[in-house]
Write a protein that holds these residues in place. Sequence first.
Motif, PDB file in Angstrom:
ATOM      1  N   ARG A   1      36.756  32.583  43.152  1.00 13.39           N
ATOM      2  CA  ARG A   1      36.657  31.961  41.839  1.00 13.39           C
ATOM      3  C   ARG A   1      36.302  33.043  40.833  1.00 13.39           C
ATOM      4  O   ARG A   1      35.425  33.873  41.090  1.00 13.39           O
ATOM      5  CB  ARG A   1      35.579  30.870  41.856  1.00 13.39           C
ATOM      6  N   MET A   2      37.002  33.070  39.698  1.00 15.74           N
ATOM      7  CA  MET A   2      36.765  34.108  38.696  1.00 15.74           C
ATOM      8  C   MET A   2      36.682  33.470  37.316  1.00 15.74           C
ATOM      9  O   MET A   2      37.381  32.492  37.026  1.00 15.74           O
ATOM     10  CB  MET A   2      37.870  35.156  38.751  1.00 15.74           C
ATOM     11  N   THR A   3      35.810  33.996  36.488  1.00 14.76           N
ATOM     12  CA  THR A   3      35.659  33.483  35.128  1.00 14.76           C
ATOM     13  C   THR A   3      35.989  34.589  34.139  1.00 14.76           C
ATOM     14  O   THR A   3      36.060  35.775  34.486  1.00 14.76           O
ATOM     15  CB  THR A   3      34.225  33.000  34.861  1.00 14.76           C
ATOM     16  N   ASP A   4      36.152  34.197  32.872  1.00 12.94           N
ATOM     17  CA  ASP A   4      36.261  35.191  31.821  1.00 12.94           C
ATOM     18  C   ASP A   4      34.864  35.734  31.514  1.00 12.94           C
ATOM     19  O   ASP A   4      33.863  35.260  32.063  1.00 12.94           O
ATOM     20  CB  ASP A   4      36.927  34.593  30.574  1.00 12.94           C
ATOM     21  N   ALA A   5      34.806  36.733  30.640  1.00 14.42           N
ATOM     22  CA  ALA A   5      33.527  37.398  30.367  1.00 14.42           C
ATOM     23  C   ALA A   5      32.501  36.451  29.767  1.00 14.42           C
ATOM     24  O   ALA A   5      31.293  36.595  29.996  1.00 14.42           O
ATOM     25  CB  ALA A   5      33.756  38.600  29.443  1.00 14.42           C
ATOM     26  N   SER A   6      32.961  35.441  29.005  1.00 14.40           N
ATOM     27  CA  SER A   6      32.024  34.511  28.377  1.00 14.40           C
ATOM     28  C   SER A   6      31.664  33.335  29.282  1.00 14.40           C
ATOM     29  O   SER A   6      30.852  32.485  28.906  1.00 14.40           O
ATOM     30  CB  SER A   6      32.631  33.977  27.075  1.00 14.40           C
ATOM     31  N   VAL A   7      32.262  33.285  30.471  1.00 15.61           N
ATOM     32  CA  VAL A   7      32.028  32.216  31.447  1.00 15.61           C
ATOM     33  C   VAL A   7      32.309  30.845  30.831  1.00 15.61           C
ATOM     34  O   VAL A   7      31.586  29.868  31.053  1.00 15.61           O
ATOM     35  CB  VAL A   7      30.597  32.275  32.045  1.00 15.61           C
ATOM     36  N   THR A   8      33.373  30.766  30.042  1.00 16.59           N
ATOM     37  CA  THR A   8      33.785  29.484  29.455  1.00 16.59           C
ATOM     38  C   THR A   8      35.103  28.982  30.033  1.00 16.59           C
ATOM     39  O   THR A   8      35.558  27.902  29.688  1.00 16.59           O
ATOM     40  CB  THR A   8      33.933  29.604  27.928  1.00 16.59           C
ATOM     41  N   GLU A   9      35.734  29.761  30.891  1.00 17.15           N
ATOM     42  CA  GLU A   9      36.968  29.357  31.570  1.00 17.15           C
ATOM     43  C   GLU A   9      37.007  30.044  32.924  1.00 17.15           C
ATOM     44  O   GLU A   9      36.370  31.078  33.126  1.00 17.15           O
ATOM     45  CB  GLU A   9      38.215  29.742  30.754  1.00 17.15           C
ATOM     46  N   PHE A  10      37.772  29.467  33.859  1.00 19.24           N
ATOM     47  CA  PHE A  10      37.801  30.009  35.214  1.00 19.24           C
ATOM     48  C   PHE A  10      39.154  29.729  35.862  1.00 19.24           C
ATOM     49  O   PHE A  10      39.964  28.936  35.367  1.00 19.24           O
ATOM     50  CB  PHE A  10      36.690  29.377  36.066  1.00 19.24           C
ATOM     51  N   ALA A  11      39.373  30.370  36.995  1.00 22.00           N
ATOM     52  CA  ALA A  11      40.530  30.095  37.843  1.00 22.00           C
ATOM     53  C   ALA A  11      40.121  30.382  39.281  1.00 22.00           C
ATOM     54  O   ALA A  11      39.194  31.159  39.532  1.00 22.00           O
ATOM     55  CB  ALA A  11      41.732  30.950  37.442  1.00 22.00           C
ATOM     56  N   THR A  12      40.803  29.746  40.222  1.00 20.76           N
ATOM     57  CA  THR A  12      40.498  29.916  41.639  1.00 20.76           C
ATOM     58  C   THR A  12      41.788  30.222  42.388  1.00 20.76           C
ATOM     59  O   THR A  12      42.814  29.580  42.145  1.00 20.76           O
ATOM     60  CB  THR A  12      39.857  28.642  42.215  1.00 20.76           C
ATOM     61  N   ILE A  13      41.726  31.191  43.301  1.00 20.06           N
ATOM     62  CA  ILE A  13      42.893  31.542  44.115  1.00 20.06           C
ATOM     63  C   ILE A  13      42.475  31.572  45.580  1.00 20.06           C
ATOM     64  O   ILE A  13      41.385  32.049  45.914  1.00 20.06           O
ATOM     65  CB  ILE A  13      43.495  32.901  43.680  1.00 20.06           C
ATOM     66  N   GLY A  14      43.293  30.987  46.439  1.00 20.92           N
ATOM     67  CA  GLY A  14      42.967  30.890  47.857  1.00 20.92           C
ATOM     68  C   GLY A  14      43.579  32.018  48.666  1.00 20.92           C
ATOM     69  O   GLY A  14      44.423  32.782  48.189  1.00 20.92           O
ATOM     70  N   ALA A  15      43.134  32.118  49.911  1.00 18.12           N
ATOM     71  CA  ALA A  15      43.744  33.056  50.851  1.00 18.12           C
ATOM     72  C   ALA A  15      45.224  32.714  51.007  1.00 18.12           C
ATOM     73  O   ALA A  15      45.618  31.544  50.980  1.00 18.12           O
ATOM     74  CB  ALA A  15      43.041  32.978  52.202  1.00 18.12           C
TER      75      ALA A  15
END
Length: 492
Positions: free
Chosen positions: A353-367
Amino acid sequence: MIRLLSDSRIRLAVCLLALAVLAGLGVVTQAKDPSTRAEGVEEPTRTVVNRTALACPVPGAGVKLQNWVNAVAPTLPAGTPTAAGEEAPLSIAPLASTGNPVGSVLVRGRIASTAKTAKLDPLAIQGTGPLAAGTAATSTTTATDGVNRGMASVTCQTPGSDFWFVGASAAPGRRDVLVLTNLDSINAEVSVTVYAGSGPLDAPNARGVVVPARGTAEIYLGQVAPGQRDLALRVVSSGGRVAPALRDNAMNGKTPAGVDWINPSAAPAEKVVVPGLAPGGGVRILTLLNPTDLQATAALTVNGPNGPFKPAGLATVQIPAGSVKVLRLDKALHGDASAVTIDSDQPITASARMTDASVTEFATIGATESLSGPGYLVLPPHDQPAVLQVTAPGETAGVRFELRDAANKVIQARSLDVVGGATNLITFKPQTRPTYLMVEQLKGALHAGVTLMPAAEPKEDDVPQVAAWPLTTSLVFRAQLGAEPDVRAALR
């Protein structure tokens, strides 16, 4: 008759005839297991795909929301056969059989896009014929306000019977919903196994869920696993096929903190690779699932732009049996685009799981599984550069990619080697129209993903665009074994 049977020769003939009949009946009623391979066929044969079905999910209700689907029957590598017949269009339509199409894929190589709409109807892409092979699509939603503020974009899913999702949650501030879509004309029955940090959970509300024909069903994780912070799911259909999607809304107190879809993860294995950890600032969280009955000992390797290394303090981790374990990686990654390779003594799977620098949006990528053929991905319009991240977790590997515009014109293409253990970055310029990408493995093992992050200093009214799309081998061929008829079928 009595006189006839008194003749010893007649009695002998009758007995022989009866034995023959019984022997023949035994052949039928106790037939040997059928051969699944035709005589002389030692390997599966490849059959060209001539039918496609994809489910494109939509998020929950929101304000100032726009949703649309981009789909393509991509240009295939030279010499790739396609199904015989005329190029019948592939329809993009609501699930109901009475729903009118809202778009069509008409010719190979040209992207078809539905109109942007605030309606939240899941769509199906279906059709038969030469256009079916390799068909890819992406469902994208953007919103300028409310719980769906930001970008939620996910590849449309091929129905199946067994899926894994890692990185879900039912903790305060999270509202995760498993959306099950059934494209077929018969009901499907689904059971979900829920894993937490403490082990498998008893979740009776997630078992025996009926998904109606050409319909959807939703499972709210807050109801089946209330308060559980770190979750993973196994979704199994015991009757019919489904296309699951896991929607994730996050809140920071009363402030929306992003929405996206948690991509499926590859099935558990003793070696898995999570590609596409985006470069830049923000949080990077790795979630590991050990679904087995034994504790797993896992070794982590970060595949960065300069090669592989062991993250300090995280090189080896223990994952209890049937449990989920979470690790923070942002300090170890130093803002570099990376992948993570996990070697374990028990089958595991994972996601990041990764967020932008402001931690106001995110995305998740699986194996992901290693590419074994061309993978196709439709990219929606994007205001910032998108980054293709290609990782060779083992030996040096070769890759070829092509980025094409909506009219099938090549924008960018290249073949390159990826040094063993490293992650290569290829940057694509911002695009005002959808594009589609082909990534083809030429040699060695390759894993790939595309990431999108907002500008380092966004404008005040910018809607943050954060996304991660995995590259998987597209369905161009199906493996098919030659087979002999199963005579037992007539007796069932």
